[in-house]
Design a protein around this motif. Structure first.
Motif, mmCIF file in Angstrom:
data_model
loop_
_atom_site.group_PDB
_atom_site.id
_atom_site.type_symbol
_atom_site.label_atom_id
_atom_site.label_comp_id
_atom_site.label_asym_id
_atom_site.label_seq_id
_atom_site.Cartn_x
_atom_site.Cartn_y
_atom_site.Cartn_z
ATOM 1 N N GLN A 63 -32.396 -61.925 -17.962
ATOM 2 C CA GLN A 63 -31.552 -61.307 -18.995
ATOM 3 C C GLN A 63 -30.407 -60.507 -18.377
ATOM 4 N N VAL A 64 -30.521 -60.227 -17.084
ATOM 5 C CA VAL A 64 -29.440 -59.592 -16.324
ATOM 6 C C VAL A 64 -28.717 -60.700 -15.577
ATOM 7 N N ASP A 65 -27.460 -60.952 -15.922
ATOM 8 C CA ASP A 65 -26.714 -62.041 -15.305
ATOM 9 C C ASP A 65 -26.465 -61.777 -13.830
ATOM 10 N N LEU A 66 -26.046 -62.822 -13.122
ATOM 11 C CA LEU A 66 -25.884 -62.744 -11.677
ATOM 12 C C LEU A 66 -24.876 -61.678 -11.264
ATOM 13 N N ASN A 67 -23.725 -61.629 -11.934
ATOM 14 C CA ASN A 67 -22.703 -60.634 -11.549
ATOM 15 C C ASN A 67 -23.173 -59.213 -11.831
ATOM 16 N N GLU A 68 -23.876 -59.017 -12.939
ATOM 17 C CA GLU A 68 -24.419 -57.688 -13.237
ATOM 18 C C GLU A 68 -25.497 -57.315 -12.222
ATOM 19 N N GLY A 69 -26.296 -58.289 -11.829
ATOM 20 C CA GLY A 69 -27.318 -58.021 -10.823
ATOM 21 C C GLY A 69 -26.706 -57.593 -9.503
ATOM 22 N N PHE A 70 -25.580 -58.232 -9.104
ATOM 23 C CA PHE A 70 -24.946 -57.843 -7.845
ATOM 24 C C PHE A 70 -24.336 -56.446 -7.938
ATOM 25 N N ASP A 71 -23.858 -56.058 -9.119
ATOM 26 C CA ASP A 71 -23.357 -54.689 -9.296
ATOM 27 C C ASP A 71 -24.475 -53.678 -9.025
ATOM 28 N N HIS A 72 -25.672 -53.953 -9.535
ATOM 29 C CA HIS A 72 -26.810 -53.067 -9.264
ATOM 30 C C HIS A 72 -27.158 -53.082 -7.775
ATOM 31 N N ALA A 73 -27.062 -54.260 -7.162
ATOM 32 C CA ALA A 73 -27.380 -54.358 -5.735
ATOM 33 C C ALA A 73 -26.391 -53.550 -4.903
ATOM 34 N N LYS A 74 -25.112 -53.582 -5.269
ATOM 35 C CA LYS A 74 -24.120 -52.810 -4.519
ATOM 36 C C LYS A 74 -24.398 -51.316 -4.608
ATOM 37 N N GLN A 75 -24.866 -50.855 -5.757
ATOM 38 C CA GLN A 75 -25.211 -49.438 -5.878
ATOM 39 C C GLN A 75 -26.346 -49.084 -4.917
ATOM 40 N N ALA A 76 -27.347 -49.963 -4.828
ATOM 41 C CA ALA A 76 -28.448 -49.717 -3.893
ATOM 42 C C ALA A 76 -27.949 -49.742 -2.452
ATOM 43 N N MET A 77 -27.046 -50.665 -2.133
ATOM 44 C CA MET A 77 -26.486 -50.730 -0.786
ATOM 45 C C MET A 77 -25.656 -49.491 -0.472
ATOM 46 N N ASP A 78 -24.908 -49.017 -1.474
ATOM 47 C CA ASP A 78 -24.067 -47.839 -1.259
ATOM 48 C C ASP A 78 -24.880 -46.634 -0.821
ATOM 49 N N ASN A 79 -26.071 -46.471 -1.412
ATOM 50 C CA ASN A 79 -26.907 -45.326 -1.026
ATOM 51 C C ASN A 79 -27.267 -45.378 0.454
ATOM 52 N N VAL A 80 -27.569 -46.571 0.954
ATOM 53 C CA VAL A 80 -27.900 -46.728 2.375
ATOM 54 C C VAL A 80 -26.656 -46.528 3.226
ATOM 55 N N ILE A 81 -25.524 -47.063 2.786
ATOM 56 C CA ILE A 81 -24.276 -46.916 3.535
ATOM 57 C C ILE A 81 -23.899 -45.446 3.663
ATOM 58 N N TYR A 82 -24.091 -44.652 2.614
ATOM 59 C CA TYR A 82 -23.784 -43.227 2.692
ATOM 60 C C TYR A 82 -24.670 -42.520 3.712
#
Length: 400
Positions: A262-281
């Protein structure tokens, strides 16, 4: 659900028992489909294959092209002859008329099909025991809720859709490094009813402008693609043993529900980038060094980004308490339990009162023994302590 008429039928997988012909159900933790009638175990043939990663940008380009959405076809049950439709986000479950397990094809409903899954490892009985231990261990839970844990309420086994993302990231940043130093200052304090002057070391922070670059490769950032459960609960079910993913095989779905994403691919990648951002910080803060960090600007570039679509198993149920529904899920591989829970405000109130009485009793004891006066009369120096953990400011999105 009502019987409906339709000329279009959904392709349905059948799992007949090799001994009596009855419909089979997958037995968690095994490679067998088990017959509820004769008990015969039907072996699931192992499907060899590599779990592939797919190019994200290519997939997003194809998904952006115009596509005609076909109406969802009818599901036909071969056991009782009924025709019906599952809910729009379900592609495996039970016939609403005879209870036979039904698994439909996914190709007619979604442009991306699951290519891998993790089979259930723990059965319903084990899952219920895990839930009982979890809810019995909850502090301040109402007694009525703990009574529910001892009931025999049915759990529902569900395969939930997930995305995983791999991405190679390069990040430039601008910020400041803070180094702590000390200065001596004269301060006036009251000791034994007299005002005296003391010398104290006071911490200060020296800030230095910095800029730099960090790199990190992310592997299998997992994002739930279901909206049936709050994301907070689904995320808390991690970790999953994704290295044990097997090629998609509908045999493992027989007897369980399974959802479309129910979460499309592009929306899923937006959530993934947020998770990656936390590690990058965190990487940036470590790269800056010092005792404190300030991060002002961040620019991250993603490359070689790939994705997978897989199904992961959970046991799910809900209960009502004072006209409110509470949901919980159990990781079908590890038994990890997460969910919503009510609180007993009476229990919390009594605990707070007990804590106040205990604190008052301790104060009375110290005062009666003169311990408080003794501790206040002496001259002492306590070196200030500082949290050695680095400071990570909140992040509000990528800067491109």
């Amino acid at each position: 659900m009502l019987r409906t008429k339709s000329s279009a039928r959904q392709a349905v997988g059948r799992f007949p028992c090799a001994q009596c012909g009855a419909v089979l159900k997958y037995a968690p933790g095994t490679m067998h489909l088990v017959c509820d009638y004769c008990g015969f175990e039907n072996h699931i043939e192992y499907r060899a294959g590599v779990i592939e990663e797919y190019d994200l940008q290519e997939a997003l380009r194809r998904l952006s092209e115009p596509r005609t959405e076909a109406p969802k076809p009818q599901v036909h049950c071969d056991e009782c002859g009924a025709s019906f439709q599952f809910e729009t986000h379900i592609h495996a479950g039970e016939c609403p008329f005879c209870g036979s397990p039904i698994v439909t094809a996914t190709t007619q409903s979604k442009p991306i099909q699951p290519k891998s899954l993790l089979p259930f490892r723990i059965n319903e009985s084990e899952a219920r025991q895990r839930f009982r231990r979890w809810i019995d261990g909850l502090w301040f839970a109402p007694n009525a809720v703990k009574k529910y844990a001892r009931s025999e309420s049915k759990l529902t086994g569900v395969y939930l859709p997930y995305w995983t993302f791999d991405s190679d990231t390069e990040t430039d940043y601008v910020g400041e490094r803070g180094d702590v130093y000390y200065v001596e200052e004269q301060v006036q304090v009251t000791r034994n009813n007299e005002v005296v002057t003391e010398t104290r070391r006071v911490p200060k922070i020296h800030w230095t402008p910095v800029s730099g670059h960090v790199s990190r490769f992310f592997d299998d950032v997992l994002i739930g693609a279901s909206k049936s459960m709050p994301r907070k609960i689904l995320d808390a079910l991690q970790p999953w043993d994704l290295e044990q993913l097997i090629p998609y095989d509908e045999n493992y779905l027989s007897g369980f529900r399974s959802e479309f994403y129910q979460v499309d691919l592009n929306e899923g990648f937006d959530h993934a980038k947020q998770a990656m951002d936390n590690v990058i910080y965190r990487d940036i803060a470590y790269d800056i060094g010092g005792d404190h960090q300030r991060i002002h600007q961040v620019r991250t570039r993603h490359s070689a980004t790939t994705y997978k679509h897989c199904l992961l198993p959970v046991w799910s149920a809900a209960f009502r308490y004072r006209n409110k529904s509470y949901r919980f899920v159990i990781n079908g591989r590890t038994g990890e339990v997460q969910g919503e829970r009510p609180y007993s405000w009476w229990k919390i109130g009594f605990a707070a009162l007990a804590a106040l009485l205990l604190a008052a009793g301790a104060y009375y004891y110290l005062e009666s023994t003169g311990a408080l006066q003794h501790s206040q009369s002496g001259t002492y120096y306590s070196k200030p302590s500082y949290n050695s953990n680095r400071y990570y400011p909140p992040y509000n999105g990528l800067h491109f």
